[in-house]
Motif scaffolding. Structure first.
Motif, PDB file in Angstrom:
ATOM      1  N   LYS A  16      46.284 -17.910  50.340  1.00 60.81           N
ATOM      2  CA  LYS A  16      47.013 -18.772  51.255  1.00 60.81           C
ATOM      3  C   LYS A  16      47.936 -19.754  50.534  1.00 60.81           C
ATOM      4  CE  LYS A  16      43.693 -18.524  55.037  1.00 60.81           C
ATOM      5  NZ  LYS A  16      42.689 -19.240  55.857  1.00 60.81           N
ATOM      6  N   ARG A  17      47.838 -19.788  49.208  1.00 56.79           N
ATOM      7  CA  ARG A  17      48.758 -20.640  48.453  1.00 56.79           C
ATOM      8  C   ARG A  17      50.170 -20.062  48.455  1.00 56.79           C
ATOM      9  NH1 ARG A  17      45.931 -24.539  46.211  1.00 56.79           N
ATOM     10  NH2 ARG A  17      47.824 -25.286  45.195  1.00 56.79           N
ATOM     11  N   GLY A  18      50.306 -18.833  48.972  1.00 59.07           N
ATOM     12  CA  GLY A  18      51.626 -18.248  49.178  1.00 59.07           C
ATOM     13  C   GLY A  18      52.404 -17.974  47.907  1.00 59.07           C
ATOM     14  N   GLY A  19      51.713 -17.606  46.840  1.00 54.46           N
ATOM     15  CA  GLY A  19      52.396 -17.280  45.598  1.00 54.46           C
ATOM     16  C   GLY A  19      52.726 -18.486  44.747  1.00 54.46           C
ATOM     17  N   GLU A  20      52.382 -19.684  45.218  1.00 57.13           N
ATOM     18  CA  GLU A  20      52.639 -20.908  44.464  1.00 57.13           C
ATOM     19  C   GLU A  20      51.822 -20.899  43.169  1.00 57.13           C
ATOM     20  OE1 GLU A  20      51.315 -25.606  44.866  1.00 57.13           O
ATOM     21  OE2 GLU A  20      51.045 -24.209  46.520  1.00 57.13           O
ATOM     22  N   SER A  21      52.465 -21.286  42.078  1.00 58.77           N
ATOM     23  CA  SER A  21      51.745 -21.384  40.817  1.00 58.77           C
ATOM     24  C   SER A  21      50.742 -22.538  40.903  1.00 58.77           C
ATOM     25  CB  SER A  21      52.720 -21.634  39.668  1.00 58.77           C
ATOM     26  OG  SER A  21      52.018 -21.758  38.454  1.00 58.77           O
ATOM     27  N   TYR A  22      49.535 -22.309  40.436  1.00 63.93           N
ATOM     28  CA  TYR A  22      48.506 -23.340  40.509  1.00 63.93           C
ATOM     29  C   TYR A  22      47.648 -23.274  39.250  1.00 63.93           C
ATOM     30  CZ  TYR A  22      45.276 -19.520  41.686  1.00 63.93           C
ATOM     31  OH  TYR A  22      44.531 -18.367  41.641  1.00 63.93           O
ATOM     32  N   SER A  23      47.012 -24.390  38.945  1.00 57.93           N
ATOM     33  CA  SER A  23      46.040 -24.436  37.853  1.00 57.93           C
ATOM     34  C   SER A  23      44.654 -24.557  38.471  1.00 57.93           C
ATOM     35  CB  SER A  23      46.322 -25.617  36.935  1.00 57.93           C
ATOM     36  OG  SER A  23      46.336 -26.833  37.669  1.00 57.93           O
ATOM     37  N   ILE A  24      43.663 -23.982  37.804  1.00 61.00           N
ATOM     38  CA  ILE A  24      42.305 -23.977  38.343  1.00 61.00           C
ATOM     39  C   ILE A  24      41.302 -24.316  37.251  1.00 61.00           C
ATOM     40  CG2 ILE A  24      42.214 -21.444  38.064  1.00 61.00           C
ATOM     41  CD1 ILE A  24      40.221 -21.401  40.440  1.00 61.00           C
ATOM     42  N   LEU A  25      40.402 -25.224  37.562  1.00 59.47           N
ATOM     43  CA  LEU A  25      39.297 -25.596  36.693  1.00 59.47           C
ATOM     44  C   LEU A  25      38.027 -25.024  37.305  1.00 59.47           C
ATOM     45  CD1 LEU A  25      37.993 -27.282  34.390  1.00 59.47           C
ATOM     46  CD2 LEU A  25      37.980 -29.237  35.979  1.00 59.47           C
ATOM     47  N   ASP A  26      37.347 -24.153  36.567  1.00 64.82           N
ATOM     48  CA  ASP A  26      36.145 -23.459  37.039  1.00 64.82           C
ATOM     49  C   ASP A  26      34.943 -24.062  36.322  1.00 64.82           C
ATOM     50  OD1 ASP A  26      34.250 -21.684  37.926  1.00 64.82           O
ATOM     51  OD2 ASP A  26      35.223 -19.884  37.130  1.00 64.82           O
ATOM     52  N   LEU A  27      34.135 -24.822  37.047  1.00 64.07           N
ATOM     53  CA  LEU A  27      33.020 -25.562  36.464  1.00 64.07           C
ATOM     54  C   LEU A  27      31.718 -24.803  36.656  1.00 64.07           C
ATOM     55  CD1 LEU A  27      34.148 -29.065  37.713  1.00 64.07           C
ATOM     56  CD2 LEU A  27      34.181 -28.245  35.346  1.00 64.07           C
ATOM     57  N   GLY A  28      31.043 -24.496  35.537  1.00 64.62           N
ATOM     58  CA  GLY A  28      29.870 -23.627  35.580  1.00 64.62           C
ATOM     59  C   GLY A  28      30.306 -22.194  35.796  1.00 64.62           C
ATOM     60  N   CYS A  29      31.331 -21.775  35.046  1.00 70.01           N
ATOM     61  CA  CYS A  29      32.012 -20.498  35.313  1.00 70.01           C
ATOM     62  C   CYS A  29      31.167 -19.271  35.004  1.00 70.01           C
ATOM     63  CB  CYS A  29      33.329 -20.428  34.541  1.00 70.01           C
ATOM     64  SG  CYS A  29      33.141 -20.404  32.734  1.00 70.01           S
ATOM     65  N   GLY A  30      30.128 -19.415  34.145  1.00 69.11           N
ATOM     66  CA  GLY A  30      29.358 -18.241  33.745  1.00 69.11           C
ATOM     67  C   GLY A  30      30.268 -17.199  33.123  1.00 69.11           C
ATOM     68  N   ASN A  31      30.055 -15.922  33.480  1.00 73.60           N
ATOM     69  CA  ASN A  31      30.900 -14.867  32.907  1.00 73.60           C
ATOM     70  C   ASN A  31      32.123 -14.563  33.763  1.00 73.60           C
ATOM     71  OD1 ASN A  31      29.983 -13.261  35.033  1.00 73.60           O
ATOM     72  ND2 ASN A  31      28.531 -12.109  33.776  1.00 73.60           N
ATOM     73  N   ALA A  32      32.309 -15.291  34.864  1.00 71.03           N
ATOM     74  CA  ALA A  32      33.517 -15.204  35.712  1.00 71.03           C
ATOM     75  C   ALA A  32      33.766 -13.814  36.292  1.00 71.03           C
ATOM     76  CB  ALA A  32      34.749 -15.673  34.931  1.00 71.03           C
ATOM     77  N   ARG A  33      32.760 -12.955  36.320  1.00 76.37           N
ATOM     78  CA  ARG A  33      33.031 -11.565  36.720  1.00 76.37           C
ATOM     79  C   ARG A  33      33.377 -11.419  38.200  1.00 76.37           C
ATOM     80  NH1 ARG A  33      28.517  -8.095  38.402  1.00 76.37           N
ATOM     81  NH2 ARG A  33      26.621  -9.321  38.745  1.00 76.37           N
ATOM     82  N   PHE A  34      32.874 -12.320  39.038  1.00 76.59           N
ATOM     83  CA  PHE A  34      33.206 -12.226  40.455  1.00 76.59           C
ATOM     84  C   PHE A  34      34.543 -12.891  40.776  1.00 76.59           C
ATOM     85  CE2 PHE A  34      28.512 -11.903  40.543  1.00 76.59           C
ATOM     86  CZ  PHE A  34      28.404 -10.684  41.203  1.00 76.59           C
ATOM     87  N   LEU A  35      34.860 -13.978  40.084  1.00 75.28           N
ATOM     88  CA  LEU A  35      36.118 -14.676  40.343  1.00 75.28           C
ATOM     89  C   LEU A  35      37.308 -13.961  39.721  1.00 75.28           C
ATOM     90  CD1 LEU A  35      37.499 -17.154  41.576  1.00 75.28           C
ATOM     91  CD2 LEU A  35      37.081 -18.358  39.416  1.00 75.28           C
ATOM     92  N   ALA A  36      37.100 -13.272  38.601  1.00 80.44           N
ATOM     93  CA  ALA A  36      38.213 -12.655  37.874  1.00 80.44           C
ATOM     94  C   ALA A  36      39.083 -11.746  38.744  1.00 80.44           C
ATOM     95  CB  ALA A  36      37.691 -11.896  36.656  1.00 80.44           C
TER      96      ALA A  36
END
Length: 207
Positions: A16-36
């Motif tokens: 929904k950010r519509g292609g806007e460039s954004y920065s993201i801080l992932d706290l307690g990211c673990g191996n990030a396999r689901f978010l990747a």
């Protein structure tokens, strides 16, 4: 733990950010396999992942391969917030907050607000107790759910997971989360999805 359904909602939210460039801080990211996969579909301009486990961060590096501007930091997430001076459009945390005690949860949410850019948001995935439900009653209900539904997990691994939940899970109620967000100064708090105790929340910073 409804990862498939939850990360479908997370991906929709990022889209929904519509292609806007954004920065993201992932706290307690673990191996990030689901978010990747969500990030690869909706690439951020910068991704910063924070976790205490060096082994998990090494796995995260592999899952995030192909994304530009990735930084991984081995730190405790509240300490990382205290030390950071950067601002992000999105702060994300999944199944990490409930491991903290009540006061530290409030501190975590309070520290997130100044690390967000105007109009940014904290996207929180966590387990949540029912109103009026004690931790003991929640644990009894959740452990019953695990033993009933986690049918493909070997018995010894299931009991190890149950022991971890019983020792380390301290979920809050919806009212408590809303009050923490209000005290921190967030402009609005909204539950975006609910799968039993597993919920997705957005804490919005004002413009």
């Amino acid at each position: 733990m409804h990862h498939r359904e939850i990360y479908a909602r997370v991906g929709e939210w990022l889209g929904k950010r519509g292609g806007e460039s954004y920065s993201i801080l992932d706290l307690g990211c673990g191996n990030a396999r689901f978010l990747a996969p969500c990030l690869k579909k909706h690439p951020p301009g910068m991704y910063v992942g924070v976790d205490l486990s060096g082994a998990a961060l090494e796995e995260a590096r592999e899952h995030l391969d192909g994304l530009l501007h990735v930084a991984l930091r081995q730190e405790e997430m509240v300490e990382a917030l205290e030390k950071s001076k950067a601002k992000f459009e999105v702060i994300f945390s999944c199944y990490a907050l409930h491991h903290l005690d009540f006061a530290t949860k409030g501190k975590f949410i309070h520290l997130c607000l100044p690390r967000l850019a105007p109009g940014g948001a904290l996207l929180l995935v966590d387990v949540v107790r029912e109103e009026g439900e004690t931790r003991e009653a929640y644990l009894a209900r959740y452990l019953e759910l695990m033993r009933r539904d986690w049918t493909e997990v070997p018995k010894d691994e299931l009991e190890e997971a149950c022991a971890h939940v019983q020792a380390h899970d301290f979920p809050e109620t919806e009212a408590a989360l809303r009050e923490m967000g209000k005290k921190a100064g967030f402009a609005g708090m909204e539950r975006l999805a609910r799968f039993g105790p597993h919920q997705v929340w957005e804490f919005r910073k004002g413009d």
